[in-house]
Write an enzyme that holds these catalytic residues in place. Structure first.
Site, PDB file in Angstrom:
ATOM      1  N   GLU A  94      30.360   8.823  22.844  1.00 26.44           N
ATOM      2  CA  GLU A  94      31.402   9.613  23.503  1.00 26.44           C
ATOM      3  C   GLU A  94      30.902  10.930  24.104  1.00 26.44           C
ATOM      4  O   GLU A  94      31.277  12.019  23.647  1.00 26.44           O
ATOM      5  CB  GLU A  94      32.549   9.903  22.519  1.00 26.44           C
ATOM      6  CG  GLU A  94      33.250   8.653  22.036  1.00 26.44           C
ATOM      7  CD  GLU A  94      34.583   8.929  21.326  1.00 26.44           C
ATOM      8  OE1 GLU A  94      34.862  10.102  21.008  1.00 26.44           O
ATOM      9  OE2 GLU A  94      35.325   7.977  21.099  1.00 26.44           O
TER      10      GLU A  94
ATOM     11  N   GLU B  72      34.915   1.279  18.748  1.00 25.70           N
ATOM     12  CA  GLU B  72      35.789   2.033  17.830  1.00 25.70           C
ATOM     13  C   GLU B  72      37.242   1.787  18.193  1.00 25.70           C
ATOM     14  O   GLU B  72      37.610   1.802  19.373  1.00 25.70           O
ATOM     15  CB  GLU B  72      35.558   3.552  17.921  1.00 25.70           C
ATOM     16  CG  GLU B  72      34.290   4.043  17.292  1.00 25.70           C
ATOM     17  CD  GLU B  72      34.188   5.573  17.289  1.00 25.70           C
ATOM     18  OE1 GLU B  72      35.229   6.260  17.338  1.00 25.70           O
ATOM     19  OE2 GLU B  72      33.050   6.065  17.258  1.00 25.70           O
TER      20      GLU B  72
HETATM   21  C1  NOJ Z   1      35.629   9.048  17.981  1.00 32.75           C
HETATM   22  C2  NOJ Z   1      34.365   9.476  17.327  1.00 32.75           C
HETATM   23  O1  NOJ Z   1      33.283   8.737  17.790  1.00 32.75           O
HETATM   24  C3  NOJ Z   1      34.424   9.458  15.810  1.00 32.75           C
HETATM   25  O2  NOJ Z   1      33.351  10.204  15.352  1.00 32.75           O
HETATM   26  C4  NOJ Z   1      35.761   9.982  15.347  1.00 32.75           C
HETATM   27  O3  NOJ Z   1      35.800  10.144  13.969  1.00 32.75           O
HETATM   28  C5  NOJ Z   1      36.825   9.026  15.797  1.00 32.75           C
HETATM   29  N1  NOJ Z   1      36.815   8.941  17.251  1.00 32.75           N
HETATM   30  C6  NOJ Z   1      38.244   9.395  15.360  1.00 32.75           C
HETATM   31  O4  NOJ Z   1      38.605  10.614  15.919  1.00 32.75           O
END
Ligand code: NOJ
Length: 458
Positions: free
Chosen positions: A180, A368
């Site tokens: 991200e 994710e």
């Molecule tokens: C995106 C991130 O990659 C991760 O580290 C984070 O905990 C989750 N989203 C939830 O916010």
């Protein structure tokens, strides 16, 4: 952006893993700083998250990741639990400052040994490791030299990727270069709410461009050293809907889409930065060298799509550069998670479709998806029905996209155990497994039991 509106799902969840096709991979996702702890063991260097969390008031209740789930010491137990839950793919990240304490230069034997043990144990348990090279924990020594704003990061990162590929590439066949980039540059170098806590365009723009270069260079190093590896990189993305159907809000939504969904993928595909809707991005040109155009492009084997919600966006005069503003879920009175993110499953479907439309995207993996709800431990059990329904509804949308021909071939739940959620500290739990942070006991939630039986139903 023509998006499908939600239809309430009343029927019971009936999908089986094989409905997604033979090659589809299911797993769980994590990140080093969020789970490992052992922040200063042996010769590990500090990361920007060690520094940022030590600043008073930076994080909810001054929480930090010094111990978190203690995965560093409990990796065998956690991987065995994963195995017992039928989870066969585990995405985790490497802490750069555990491997190269100063970011560049001497390599730590204990850091390499540790990740070798984790990787070997995964393989012994029949679990495939999916490794992210950079999940936000930059070595502090590099931040002291400007971090992502310093163009030298391209050399530092190239060297780090080489070290990782040389030490782990014989066994790790699935790699992700960055996690991200929009979030770590935006929250860390513009808004100042994530490490390193910097603000302003003068930090954001070079950080964006250097991250784009590192995406490409990281991909190239892996390809050269590990020709048979599957190489990807991951992006946050959300369906963007105009708040009202007015020309101004529609334009505001286009700007947000350019910034939140297109900014990092388009340069990789050779499309350049999406400056047409966000003219301020043209200033990135100051940081572009002539040879960069080619170096920004890379032919990834897969793109990691990370989706949690949708955003509603409206025109707003007072937001500099963008004139656009997100209307939070709480202001819209819609079902939301503890992060104040709307629960809106069609967003994942629409994002798969949006990314699938790019000619250069060969394959999408949902690296994710997950949700934070107020979990309560009652008589040794956590009945997190909301999370189970959230995951099921999102899987249905992934399946729908797949059935309609989108090339999506994997789904990873964020996350395995409750862990350190960045600015939110331990306030928001996302796990399939409850972590008792006092005793380090793990308790599989009902969502985890459901995932286990879903995955076992092959
Ligand atoms: C995106 C991130 O990659 C991760 O580290 C984070 O905990 C989750 N989203 C939830 O916010």
């Amino acid at each position: 952006m023509n998006f499908t509106e939600p239809k309430p799902t009343i029927k019971a969840f009936s999908l089986k893993p094989q409905d997604f096709g033979e090659d589809f991979e299911f797993g769980v996702s994590t990140a080093a700083y969020q789970i490992e702890g052992a922040h200063s063991i042996h010769d590990k260097g500090a990361s920007i998250w060690d520094t940022f969390t030590s600043k008073k008031g930076a994080i909810f209740k001054n929480h930090h990741g010094q111990i978190t789930c203690d995965f560093y010491n409990k990796y065998e137990e956690d991987i065995l639990l994963m195995q017992s839950m039928n989870i066969r793919n585990f995405r985790f990240s490497l802490a750069w400052s555990r491997i190269i304490p100063n970011g560049f230069g001497a390599v730590s034997k204990s850091g390499i040994d540790y990740y070798n043990k984790v990787i070997d144990f995964c393989l012994k348990c029949g679990i495939t490791p999916w490794v992210t090279l950079y999940h936000w924990d930059l070595p502090q020594a590099l931040q002291d030299k400007g971090g992502w704003t310093n163009r030298d990061i391209v050399n530092w990162f190239e060297n780090y990727v080489q070290v990782c590929a040389q030490h782990f590439g014989d066994r790790v066949k699935h790699w992700m270069v960055l996690n991200e980039p929009m979030v770590f540059t935006g929250a860390g170098y513009f808004l100042g709410v994530h490490a390193p806590g910097d603000k302003g365009l003068k930090n954001l723009l070079p950080a964006i461009h250097h991250a784009v270069l590192c995406q490409g260079i990281g991909g190239r190093v892996l390809r050269k050293l590990l020709p048979d590896a599957q190489i990807g990189t991951t992006f946050s993305c959300s369906q963007i809907t105009p708040y009202r159907n007015t020309p101004r809000d529609i334009l505001a939504a286009k700007k947000a889409d350019a910034l939140l969904n297109r900014l990092f993928i388009e340069p990789i595909l050779g499309l350049g930065y999406p400056t047409e809707h966000v003219p301020v991005l043209k200033r990135i040109e100051h940081y572009i060298n002539p040879e960069d155009e080619n170096n920004m492009v890379f032919d990834f084997d897969f793109i990691g799509v990370q989706n949690y919600t949708r955003e509603m966006v409206k025109h707003h005069w007072f937001v500099p550069y963008l004139r656009a503003k997100i209307v939070p879920a709480s202001k819209r009175k819609v079902k939301s998670t503890l992060m104040d993110w709307e629960v809106f499953p069609p967003s994942i479907y629409n994002m798969i479709k949006q990314f699938n439309q790019y000619e250069g995207v060969k394959k999408i993996i949902i690296t994710e998806n997950g949700a934070a709800f107020p979990d309560t431990l009652i008589n040794g059990e956590v009945n997190d029905t909301d999370r189970k329904h959230y995951l099921q509804a999102h899987l249905e949308q992934v399946h729908k996209a797949k059935k309609e021909g989108a090339n999506v071939d994997g789904y990873f739940v964020w996350t395995f155990t409750d862990n350190f959620e960045w600015a939110e500290g331990y306030r928001t739990r996302f796990g399939l497994v409850y972590t008792d942070f006092k005793t380090q006991e793990r308790i599989v939630k009902s969502s985890g039991k459901w995932y286990q039986s879903f995955l076992g139903n092959q």
